[in-house]
Design a protein around this motif. Sequence first.
Motif, PDB file in Angstrom:
ATOM      1  N   UNK B  87       0.757  -1.258   0.020  1.00 49.32           N
ATOM      2  CA  UNK B  87       0.025  -0.020   0.048  1.00 49.32           C
ATOM      3  C   UNK B  87       0.956   1.194   0.212  1.00 49.32           C
ATOM      4  N   UNK B  88       0.479   2.013  -0.806  1.00 45.48           N
ATOM      5  CA  UNK B  88       1.377   3.389  -0.917  1.00 45.48           C
ATOM      6  C   UNK B  88       2.579   3.212  -1.588  1.00 45.48           C
ATOM      7  N   UNK B  89       2.778   2.064  -2.239  1.00 45.28           N
ATOM      8  CA  UNK B  89       4.080   1.859  -2.815  1.00 45.28           C
ATOM      9  C   UNK B  89       4.433   2.590  -3.927  1.00 45.28           C
ATOM     10  N   UNK B  90       5.521   2.840  -4.761  1.00 45.81           N
ATOM     11  CA  UNK B  90       5.529   3.418  -5.973  1.00 45.81           C
ATOM     12  C   UNK B  90       5.683   2.378  -7.160  1.00 45.81           C
ATOM     13  N   UNK B  91       5.067   2.780  -8.198  1.00 44.06           N
ATOM     14  CA  UNK B  91       5.202   1.881  -9.367  1.00 44.06           C
ATOM     15  C   UNK B  91       5.670   2.905 -10.444  1.00 44.06           C
ATOM     16  N   UNK B  92       6.741   2.615 -10.965  1.00 39.97           N
ATOM     17  CA  UNK B  92       7.379   3.486 -12.226  1.00 39.97           C
ATOM     18  C   UNK B  92       7.418   2.516 -13.356  1.00 39.97           C
ATOM     19  N   UNK B  93       6.393   3.111 -14.515  1.00 39.59           N
ATOM     20  CA  UNK B  93       6.154   2.086 -15.426  1.00 39.59           C
ATOM     21  C   UNK B  93       6.682   2.632 -16.867  1.00 39.59           C
ATOM     22  N   UNK B  94       7.293   1.730 -17.645  1.00 33.14           N
ATOM     23  CA  UNK B  94       7.705   2.231 -18.865  1.00 33.14           C
ATOM     24  C   UNK B  94       6.464   2.305 -19.949  1.00 33.14           C
ATOM     25  N   UNK B  95       5.851   3.525 -19.921  1.00 29.96           N
ATOM     26  CA  UNK B  95       4.902   3.606 -20.676  1.00 29.96           C
ATOM     27  C   UNK B  95       4.694   3.220 -22.358  1.00 29.96           C
ATOM     28  N   UNK B  96       5.778   3.321 -22.761  1.00 30.99           N
ATOM     29  CA  UNK B  96       6.298   2.946 -24.113  1.00 30.99           C
ATOM     30  C   UNK B  96       5.477   1.769 -24.456  1.00 30.99           C
ATOM     31  N   UNK B  97       5.865   0.591 -23.953  1.00 30.22           N
ATOM     32  CA  UNK B  97       4.995  -0.492 -24.113  1.00 30.22           C
ATOM     33  C   UNK B  97       4.203  -1.142 -23.250  1.00 30.22           C
ATOM     34  N   UNK B  98       3.985  -0.335 -21.949  1.00 35.11           N
ATOM     35  CA  UNK B  98       2.923  -0.681 -21.144  1.00 35.11           C
ATOM     36  C   UNK B  98       1.658   0.498 -21.164  1.00 35.11           C
ATOM     37  N   UNK B 100      -1.427  -0.241 -20.550  1.00 35.94           N
ATOM     38  CA  UNK B 100      -2.532  -0.398 -19.548  1.00 35.94           C
ATOM     39  C   UNK B 100      -2.501   0.517 -18.311  1.00 35.94           C
ATOM     40  N   UNK B 101      -3.470   0.954 -18.002  1.00 31.48           N
ATOM     41  CA  UNK B 101      -3.704   1.683 -16.688  1.00 31.48           C
ATOM     42  C   UNK B 101      -3.443   0.695 -15.579  1.00 31.48           C
ATOM     43  N   UNK B 102      -3.154   1.216 -14.258  1.00 30.04           N
ATOM     44  CA  UNK B 102      -2.750   0.442 -13.115  1.00 30.04           C
ATOM     45  C   UNK B 102      -4.212   0.881 -12.616  1.00 30.04           C
ATOM     46  N   UNK B 103      -5.072  -0.480 -12.045  1.00 30.79           N
ATOM     47  CA  UNK B 103      -6.215  -0.515 -11.307  1.00 30.79           C
ATOM     48  C   UNK B 103      -6.119  -0.004  -9.798  1.00 30.79           C
ATOM     49  N   UNK B 104      -5.134  -0.591  -9.346  1.00 26.33           N
ATOM     50  CA  UNK B 104      -4.912  -0.240  -7.889  1.00 26.33           C
ATOM     51  C   UNK B 104      -5.008   1.478  -7.589  1.00 26.33           C
ATOM     52  N   UNK B 105      -5.648   1.942  -6.644  1.00 25.14           N
ATOM     53  CA  UNK B 105      -5.651   3.044  -6.386  1.00 25.14           C
ATOM     54  C   UNK B 105      -4.890   3.747  -5.029  1.00 25.14           C
ATOM     55  N   UNK B 106      -4.322   2.569  -4.467  1.00 29.92           N
ATOM     56  CA  UNK B 106      -3.549   2.793  -3.083  1.00 29.92           C
ATOM     57  C   UNK B 106      -2.120   2.822  -3.498  1.00 29.92           C
ATOM     58  N   UNK B 107      -1.669   3.079  -4.738  1.00 24.04           N
ATOM     59  CA  UNK B 107      -0.364   3.078  -4.941  1.00 24.04           C
ATOM     60  C   UNK B 107      -0.046   4.144  -5.930  1.00 24.04           C
ATOM     61  N   UNK B 108       1.335   4.988  -5.607  1.00 26.93           N
ATOM     62  CA  UNK B 108       1.724   5.875  -6.547  1.00 26.93           C
ATOM     63  C   UNK B 108       2.098   5.522  -7.783  1.00 26.93           C
ATOM     64  N   UNK B 109       1.702   6.157  -8.923  1.00 28.87           N
ATOM     65  CA  UNK B 109       2.252   5.653 -10.242  1.00 28.87           C
ATOM     66  C   UNK B 109       2.937   6.840 -10.882  1.00 28.87           C
ATOM     67  N   UNK B 110       4.202   6.515 -11.504  1.00 28.24           N
ATOM     68  CA  UNK B 110       4.688   7.290 -12.477  1.00 28.24           C
ATOM     69  C   UNK B 110       4.945   6.722 -13.611  1.00 28.24           C
ATOM     70  N   UNK B 111       4.274   7.310 -14.419  1.00 26.05           N
ATOM     71  CA  UNK B 111       4.367   6.585 -16.113  1.00 26.05           C
ATOM     72  C   UNK B 111       5.221   7.336 -17.001  1.00 26.05           C
ATOM     73  N   UNK B 112       6.250   6.877 -17.571  1.00 25.83           N
ATOM     74  CA  UNK B 112       7.159   7.413 -18.269  1.00 25.83           C
ATOM     75  C   UNK B 112       7.220   6.902 -19.876  1.00 25.83           C
TER      76      UNK B 112
END
Lengths: 353, 184, 248
Positions: B87-98, B100-112
């Motif tokens: 909970x409250x964790x950080x996901x950094x995502x390579x948006x170039x090939x991902x 998909x949106x993250x469903x969880x609302x209890x995490x921090x998301x950085x899409x690049x």
Amino acid sequence: MGEKILMKGSEAIAEAAIRAGAMAFYGYPITPQNETPEYFSRRMPELGRTYLQAESEVAAINMVYGAACTGTRVITTSSSPGISLMQEGFSYIANSDVPCVVVNAMRGGPGLGDIAPAQADYFQATKGGGHGDYHSIVLAPHTVQEQCDMMYDAFDLADKYRIMVVVLVDGLLGQMMEPVEFKDWADVKSYKTPDWATVGQGERSNRNIITSLEILPEDLEKMNLKLQEKYRTIEEIEVRFEEYKMDDAEYVITAFGTTARIAKTSVNMARKEGIRVGIIRPITLYPFPYAVIEKRVNQVKFFFDVEMNAGQMLEDVRLGVNGKKPVYFYGRLGGMVPTAEEIYTAFKKQIGG
Amino acid sequence: MEKGVVISGFGGQGVMLAGELLAETGKEEGKFVTFLPSYGPEMRGGTANCHVIISDEEIASPIIDHPEAAIILNLPSLDKYEPLMKEDGLIIINKSIVPKEVKRTDVKILQVKAQEVARDLGNEKTMNLILLAAYVEIEKPVSIEGLKKALRTFLTGRKETLIEVNEKAINKGIEIAREFLGVK
Amino acid sequence: MKLIYKAPDTMTEKDTTYCPGCPHGIAHRLISESLEEMNLVKKTVIVWPVGCSVFGYYFIGTDAVEAAHGRACAMATGIKRVHPESFVMTYQGDGDLASIGIAETVHAAARGEKITTIFINNGNYGMTGGQMAPTTLIGQVTTTTPYGRKPEANGFPMHVPEMLATLDGPAYVARAALDSPQHIIQAKKFIQKAFSAQAKRLGFSIVELVSTCPTNWKMTPVESMERARKEVLPVFPIGEFRVIKGVE
């Protein structure tokens, strides 16, 4: 001691063995520890030492046996199926009183099994494995650093008792990287050929014969009794273990190697919730630290043994507990590695949590 | 302080290199570190991953059951780690090939859009460093200076020519992270 | 009194455990004499096998180790690689060398290990009571081929020197026989060539010695020598199969 180097466990163990004075390596490739012989194959020739890839594990251990008969610091490394093939050699080495070091990076079995981390060779390593009444000293490190420090101990113990020392690791410890600091190089130039070594009689007044054969039962019994005497000495003075957060513990987890390391995280989880649990981690699996188990029997409510097998060290824990407290068990099989949370959950079930 | 991160993607995306670089930096800064590459059943399912822990104290388990941070380079990695995140964790995502949106609302998301950004810098392969630097800037398990220093020890000999573009990638990652944090 | 014949000094005083008429004694003598004549005794480690000669170290007085069944060449490799200045030889029978230990033998030869192997071919497993060996002749009756060795059931005899001679590692590969004085003199020459190959670090060397087993062949010593000559040597001919430059 030098600087810290970030190294893969399977390579660090080879470097440590080399610094601890391994003058010869004989082995045969097997996953998940191929980086170890590969590392030896690069480094040993650089140092003018012996590296030889044998035609099989059977040949490899008999080459080790041969080199051990010359009193040379010699090592082989393998993984479970290869170690099974070496059992014949282990038995001969035991009854010949020659020193050597064997590393077993345990993988999932039985049979060809898989190449994932396991601890299912505990019985094989600690209770003999080959035929006859014998033991090898069995060391079980749980970090890359400890594994490296232990290579020095392994060679020293092997020479001290003229015995085979097994270092029991697994693929997880082999694949992971940690900073390691190596101890000083062993002074290999000071090594002398021991007076019992079979290298040709030379100036010696007597000739040396190394054999595990003694055809007369009354003489073979004497030979066995001498071996047993050696094992009693080892059991008396070479037992090693770590106690982790045991001072105020009401419960104890017993585990070795990688599993013990994971269980430390489980213990920390429990302690955050106010549950007083500690770990007894045998470092020598043979000789097993029965005494510390006995010592803690009255202090704790139960013992909880965790292993990556179906319950092997469990039997030694039970021997130590001797029926005085319950001994529960949690294990994963076939190369599955338990998570810290999983261990904690299983443990909590036993305290009714 | 104990910080753990999972870096996960396809083989060839620089997963292991990023993890090793982070571990090396931690070691150089006198921290306890563990670097655990995919093992056992982890090796299946189209992901190569590594677990890196950096700590002021001795590290117990090198395995991260529930990541507080994850650098996700491909889709299977997101599917795998999204449910495991703290909970409250950080996901950094390579948006170039991902995409998909993250469903969880209890995490921090950085899409690049890391690959595009890296390509603009002149070398698409540096996308792992952009995301790693962003992670370091946000979570601060090690210093950025340390990271750059460690990079130089990795890129020696013929690879020396790559230092410049990789440093640019690190700077770009910092920029992205600061934007994410709302810092100027 | 003039001494005209005595046992080599390297042979011990101990009575051998071999059966009457067994050529192991001859082989031991040839080895001991050769080691003495070539001034190798004090450098020598003999790796003894499992088989009738398992107690060989009681009879030839050099440093010695006792290998597991078939593993002599591996053990010798282990010794020689860390102690190249030692003279390392194995002494093996046909079950030990050609059956359970064939892999170790072939690979030591292929690697050109600087060791010497003396290989006793007596056509059966002597110590365990006369079972079929890889060298048992077609038609030969043993305790495990009671109707005679049949190719369709038991395959064919193995010609070890001929096989090893196809490899590049061996420096000297030969077969001699112990059935007659002439052959014994020749056998000693072959043994000395094999020893020289090692002494000069030229590579692996092996001499097969066609021997007999009067007890298990159920023959008198003389009859067994005759059988060796008439039946065995035609199948396992005497000869040098590989001699590289420098072997003398």
